[in-house]
Motif scaffolding. Sequence first.
Motif, PDB file in Angstrom:
ATOM      1  N   CYS A 104      -7.697  45.778   4.530  1.00  0.00           N
ATOM      2  CA  CYS A 104      -8.979  45.048   4.497  1.00  0.00           C
ATOM      3  C   CYS A 104      -8.830  43.631   5.040  1.00  0.00           C
ATOM      4  O   CYS A 104      -7.874  42.925   4.725  1.00  0.00           O
ATOM      5  N   ILE A 105      -9.789  43.210   5.877  1.00  0.00           N
ATOM      6  CA  ILE A 105      -9.764  41.831   6.391  1.00  0.00           C
ATOM      7  C   ILE A 105     -10.876  40.978   5.760  1.00  0.00           C
ATOM      8  O   ILE A 105     -11.171  39.887   6.214  1.00  0.00           O
ATOM      9  N   PHE A 106     -11.529  41.517   4.765  1.00  0.00           N
ATOM     10  CA  PHE A 106     -12.546  40.769   4.002  1.00  0.00           C
ATOM     11  C   PHE A 106     -13.689  40.237   4.862  1.00  0.00           C
ATOM     12  O   PHE A 106     -14.158  39.126   4.682  1.00  0.00           O
ATOM     13  N   CYS A 107     -14.127  41.068   5.778  1.00  0.00           N
ATOM     14  CA  CYS A 107     -15.254  40.672   6.627  1.00  0.00           C
ATOM     15  C   CYS A 107     -16.563  40.718   5.846  1.00  0.00           C
ATOM     16  O   CYS A 107     -17.541  40.095   6.217  1.00  0.00           O
ATOM     17  N   GLN A 108     -16.591  41.529   4.792  1.00  0.00           N
ATOM     18  CA  GLN A 108     -17.771  41.688   3.929  1.00  0.00           C
ATOM     19  C   GLN A 108     -18.910  42.488   4.542  1.00  0.00           C
ATOM     20  O   GLN A 108     -20.026  42.485   4.031  1.00  0.00           O
ATOM     21  N   ARG A 109     -18.645  43.157   5.654  1.00  0.00           N
ATOM     22  CA  ARG A 109     -19.696  44.013   6.209  1.00  0.00           C
ATOM     23  C   ARG A 109     -20.141  45.054   5.182  1.00  0.00           C
ATOM     24  O   ARG A 109     -21.329  45.263   4.968  1.00  0.00           O
ATOM     25  N   CYS A 110     -19.140  45.708   4.554  1.00  0.00           N
ATOM     26  CA  CYS A 110     -19.484  46.765   3.609  1.00  0.00           C
ATOM     27  C   CYS A 110     -20.210  46.180   2.399  1.00  0.00           C
ATOM     28  O   CYS A 110     -21.145  46.786   1.866  1.00  0.00           O
ATOM     29  N   VAL A 111     -19.792  44.999   1.997  1.00  0.00           N
ATOM     30  CA  VAL A 111     -20.360  44.374   0.805  1.00  0.00           C
ATOM     31  C   VAL A 111     -21.864  44.137   1.014  1.00  0.00           C
ATOM     32  O   VAL A 111     -22.683  44.471   0.156  1.00  0.00           O
TER      33      VAL A 111
ATOM     34  N   CYS B 209     -16.791  49.559   8.840  1.00  0.00           N
ATOM     35  CA  CYS B 209     -15.557  48.845   8.503  1.00  0.00           C
ATOM     36  C   CYS B 209     -14.744  48.619   9.781  1.00  0.00           C
ATOM     37  O   CYS B 209     -14.421  49.556  10.482  1.00  0.00           O
ATOM     38  N   PRO B 210     -14.422  47.370  10.091  1.00  0.00           N
ATOM     39  CA  PRO B 210     -13.746  47.087  11.361  1.00  0.00           C
ATOM     40  C   PRO B 210     -12.285  47.515  11.378  1.00  0.00           C
ATOM     41  O   PRO B 210     -11.647  47.489  12.417  1.00  0.00           O
ATOM     42  N   VAL B 211     -11.764  47.887  10.215  1.00  0.00           N
ATOM     43  CA  VAL B 211     -10.385  48.362  10.133  1.00  0.00           C
ATOM     44  C   VAL B 211     -10.390  49.719   9.440  1.00  0.00           C
ATOM     45  O   VAL B 211     -11.451  50.323   9.266  1.00  0.00           O
ATOM     46  N   GLY B 212      -9.241  50.188   9.018  1.00  0.00           N
ATOM     47  CA  GLY B 212      -9.173  51.508   8.384  1.00  0.00           C
ATOM     48  C   GLY B 212      -9.149  51.437   6.876  1.00  0.00           C
ATOM     49  O   GLY B 212      -8.423  52.189   6.236  1.00  0.00           O
TER      50      GLY B 212
END
Lengths: 234, 488
Positions: free
Chosen positions: A145-152, A198-201
Amino acid sequence: MMIQLKIDGKNINARAGTPLMDVALENGVYIPALCYVKGQPCLGTCRVCSVKVGGVVAAACTVPVVHGMEVEVNEPEVTDMRKALVESLFAEGTHNCPSCEKSGRCDLQAVGYEVGMMVSRFEYRFTPRQRDYASEKILLERDRCIFCQRCVDFVRDEETGQKIFSISGRGANSRIEINAELANKMTSEQVTRAVNLCPVGTIVEKGVGFNEPIGKRKFEIKSVRERALAGDHK
Amino acid sequence: MGRKLIIDPVTRIEGHGKVTIQLDDDNNVIDAKLLVVEFRGFEKFIQGHPYWEAPMLLQRICGICFVSHHLCGAKALDDMVGVGYSTHNLITPTAEKMRRLGHYAQQLQSHATAYFYCIVPEMMLGMDAAPEKRNVLGLVAADPELIKRVVMLRKWGQELIQAVLGKKMHGISSIPGGVNNNLTAEVRDRFIKGDATIPSIDQMLEYSMEGLQLFYDFHEKNRAMVDSFGDAPALDMCLVDDNGDVDYYHGKMRIVDNDKKVVRELDYHDYLDHFSEATEEWSYMKFPFLKELGREKGSVRVGPLARVNVTKSYSTPLAQAALEKFHAYNKGKCSNKALHTNWARAIEILHSAELIKVLLRDPDLQKDQLLVTPTEAMWTGEGVGVVEAPRGTLLHHYRANKEGNITFANLVVATTQNNQVMNRTVRSVAEAYLGGQAEITEGMMNAIEVGIRAFDPCLSCATHALGEMPLEVTLLDAKGNQIDERRK
Ligand code: SF4
Ligand code: FES
Ligand SMILES: [Fe+2]
């Protein structure tokens, strides 16, 4: 109202108040991004879109354009800054691209290629974070997780509008969390959307890994730069 | 005062192994062992990972037979999600044939590498040729045309692996319930007809025939040596179809004795009911054997020689003719001779090439039904996969909990199956070449390695470690004092 601004010395006309990110892309100037989703409220969490506005560093997705703005994107100092930010994300989590199911469709990996990253200048931390298997359809691979907060912000329970994902802890102890009860109510379309968002896995659909053949995966067909310039920012 | 000879590490094999030979005062061999001295536990590491990652991660055990690990893992996952052979819910013909295509490509590539790079040097240049010549570079000097063809055979296999799995090494094709890709007509035609970068499949058949001829010539000139070197009696095991013919991808495990009488035939899911594993404190590699017969009588040989011994026939004409010749030469009995393994390997190169040719013409490869998606109710949480890897029977066994997290993994690889037989071979060669000799030459030591290399052992797989090492030979007396040392 139409205004004029300059990006890397080029005169550009744009509608006042449009996010600088959109204006740059519409005019053929690529700026890397990891948290920005076109048409959605700006999150401004990743800072990978840093540029210089009037000589001052700013995140391009957070800046509305105004008349007379002077923007530098491909300027050496800020270009290296963007690269450093991407490198720090790789160093902060655990990213084993060769065996990751998101490889070839991962924004972080694709942006890593775009900024010309070969290796991180920061020490890899290999932060141990546990996987979360609690929900039925989704596995959380926390160490990516890169904590972009998209999912949040952008994934919510369809009935109540409640958040399904959240971040607990602070700083180095931050952790992505999933509300298993709400997650179990997600439709399969919603799950797919969350996985793609999610920009990562980190958000992974259970049982569905490696289903796209190497060579035909998202960013292998069309690079992240081409996609962004074509207006397909997620 | 006796002496102890050590070959450490054994060269031109995958991984790190070591040989010690103990001589008594009259220079008779009193003990000979192959030790495996590296260890890395993939089985432990994989626990906690999601089950669908297993075939992707565990193939990284090996840089040579990764396709076998990938397929073996995929078959175990089929079981786990409730599709495949142990159910009535088979994967699609396209999926199975794509898997087979990748598998045969790897067998071609792996055997060609082992045969031409590690084995042919001694065949053509002699076991006691100078070590600096006795390698693939020496072959380049001796027969540059041959080497060009050899390199092409290997490359062709690699290109086909890439076409199926997306990468030359550690790609992805199989997923639970099927595969993620088919073969387009365009790619197929490239392999059938060849192009500027690779020759046609027919050309590959020709090169394979030449490889076999190379063995025949060598055999002709060295019959006595080839037929006596490294005799190691053992049972033979491989996967067979309903006709009793070898099937590299799927079948029952058949075990035969020296007269080819079937000693045991089992569903590979029952492997653990039939086999035990002995351990020795001097090696990280275990010694599996048939429980009922005990370790001495119940140890099996796997790999090319075992398969050629077990199989009744082949479905393809050129390999079938070669097989008949092999069977007739051994008078209908199983061969226990280490160097016949190279014969068997050359036959299997040809067999793989022919199987590929047949498959490439199969229109199922272009169809789109790639995946069977099981329902949740089909989930079993446990799976066993077995394939015939280039080096022999390979088994993966996994368990996962309902959430999808691997709780258990066990791998039994071909080199481990062969452990007892390899040790017997080392002993046999040591007795023949070193026994009673006052002076030990480099050529004699190399003979031991030739015996081991016939098995093309993959110690990386066997211990789940990786490494490539230079040769170090140490000669010790009974007190452990170093008498002599050689390095390359
Ligand atoms: S799980 Fe993915 S989408 Fe959510 S915050 Fe982490 S990186 Fe962003
Ligand atoms: S894309 Fe602008 S801050 Fe992340
Ligand atoms: Fe191997």
